[in-house]
Design a protein around this motif. Structure first.
Motif, PDB file in Angstrom:
ATOM      1  N   ILE A  75      53.545 -28.059  46.259  1.00 48.93           N
ATOM      2  CA  ILE A  75      52.132 -27.848  46.574  1.00 48.93           C
ATOM      3  C   ILE A  75      51.564 -29.061  47.298  1.00 48.93           C
ATOM      4  O   ILE A  75      50.818 -28.927  48.273  1.00 48.93           O
ATOM      5  N   ALA A  76      51.933 -30.244  46.857  1.00 50.05           N
ATOM      6  CA  ALA A  76      51.482 -31.465  47.534  1.00 50.05           C
ATOM      7  C   ALA A  76      52.066 -31.555  48.944  1.00 50.05           C
ATOM      8  O   ALA A  76      51.398 -32.049  49.866  1.00 50.05           O
ATOM      9  N   MET A  77      53.282 -31.059  49.122  1.00 48.79           N
ATOM     10  CA  MET A  77      53.872 -31.088  50.461  1.00 48.79           C
ATOM     11  C   MET A  77      53.181 -30.107  51.403  1.00 48.79           C
ATOM     12  O   MET A  77      53.197 -30.298  52.616  1.00 48.79           O
ATOM     13  N   LEU A  78      52.582 -29.067  50.871  1.00 47.78           N
ATOM     14  CA  LEU A  78      51.828 -28.128  51.705  1.00 47.78           C
ATOM     15  C   LEU A  78      50.557 -28.764  52.280  1.00 47.78           C
ATOM     16  O   LEU A  78      50.100 -28.381  53.352  1.00 47.78           O
ATOM     17  N   ILE A  79      50.027 -29.715  51.575  1.00 49.37           N
ATOM     18  CA  ILE A  79      48.778 -30.352  52.009  1.00 49.37           C
ATOM     19  C   ILE A  79      49.011 -31.250  53.209  1.00 49.37           C
ATOM     20  O   ILE A  79      48.254 -31.212  54.181  1.00 49.37           O
ATOM     21  N   LYS A  80      50.062 -32.050  53.158  1.00 52.85           N
ATOM     22  CA  LYS A  80      50.330 -32.983  54.243  1.00 52.85           C
ATOM     23  C   LYS A  80      50.915 -32.238  55.442  1.00 52.85           C
ATOM     24  O   LYS A  80      51.853 -31.455  55.308  1.00 52.85           O
ATOM     25  N   ARG A  81      50.401 -32.484  56.610  1.00 54.99           N
ATOM     26  CA  ARG A  81      50.807 -31.753  57.818  1.00 54.99           C
ATOM     27  C   ARG A  81      52.276 -31.966  58.164  1.00 54.99           C
ATOM     28  O   ARG A  81      52.962 -31.041  58.584  1.00 54.99           O
ATOM     29  N   LYS A  82      52.769 -33.175  57.981  1.00 57.19           N
ATOM     30  CA  LYS A  82      54.140 -33.498  58.383  1.00 57.19           C
ATOM     31  C   LYS A  82      55.185 -32.736  57.553  1.00 57.19           C
ATOM     32  O   LYS A  82      56.253 -32.414  58.050  1.00 57.19           O
ATOM     33  N   THR A  83      54.867 -32.435  56.313  1.00 55.73           N
ATOM     34  CA  THR A  83      55.837 -31.751  55.443  1.00 55.73           C
ATOM     35  C   THR A  83      55.485 -30.285  55.214  1.00 55.73           C
ATOM     36  O   THR A  83      56.154 -29.612  54.430  1.00 55.73           O
ATOM     37  N   ARG A  84      54.458 -29.781  55.876  1.00 54.64           N
ATOM     38  CA  ARG A  84      53.985 -28.412  55.621  1.00 54.64           C
ATOM     39  C   ARG A  84      55.045 -27.368  55.959  1.00 54.64           C
ATOM     40  O   ARG A  84      55.270 -26.432  55.191  1.00 54.64           O
ATOM     41  N   ARG A  85      55.725 -27.490  57.089  1.00 54.36           N
ATOM     42  CA  ARG A  85      56.736 -26.495  57.486  1.00 54.36           C
ATOM     43  C   ARG A  85      57.887 -26.471  56.478  1.00 54.36           C
ATOM     44  O   ARG A  85      58.352 -25.405  56.074  1.00 54.36           O
ATOM     45  N   PHE A  86      58.336 -27.656  56.063  1.00 57.31           N
ATOM     46  CA  PHE A  86      59.393 -27.738  55.058  1.00 57.31           C
ATOM     47  C   PHE A  86      58.955 -27.059  53.765  1.00 57.31           C
ATOM     48  O   PHE A  86      59.712 -26.292  53.163  1.00 57.31           O
TER      49      PHE A  86
END
Length: 115
Positions: A75-86
């Motif tokens: 969920i935290a990775m969804l927030i940051k743009r750089k890790t959103r696709r992953f």
């Protein structure tokens, strides 16, 4: 002469990892999907094993729902743009794996009860 050797070493290091295409469009998709699969299958098992090693059976059962706190990572990775696709592909891997496991388990249970 030393700078030329340093450039050659630097160039050889770049060539050594050319197969690891971080900027390739499918890199995030493939790694995210398989990370999601591992997240659904291996993380709860490892957490349960660790709890079982550290605590008695009753305490381990009471603490096991805390494995859901691990969902904070994707969920935290969804927030940051750089890790959103992953993270998006990680969620796809998690959902597909959960559906396959539940589908196979329900079919096995159906055939075991029916037989």
């Amino acid at each position: 002469m030393e700078t030329e050797e340093a450039q050659q070493v630097d160039g050889s290091q770049r060539q050594h990892f050319e197969w690891w295409h971080h900027s390739h469009p499918t890199f995030a998709g493939i790694t995210g999907f398989f990370a999601g699969m591992l997240f659904v299958t291996a993380l709860p098992g490892a957490f349960a094993g660790l709890l079982r090693l550290l605590f008695d059976h009753e305490t381990s059962e009471q603490l096991f729902p805390f494995v859901l706190l691990a969902l904070a990572l994707p969920i935290a990775m969804l927030i940051k743009r750089k890790t959103r696709r992953f993270a998006q592909f990680m969620f796809v891997g998690m959902v597909v794996t959960a559906l396959v496991v539940l589908g196979v388990a329900s079919l096995v249970l159906y055939f075991m009860v029916d037989a």
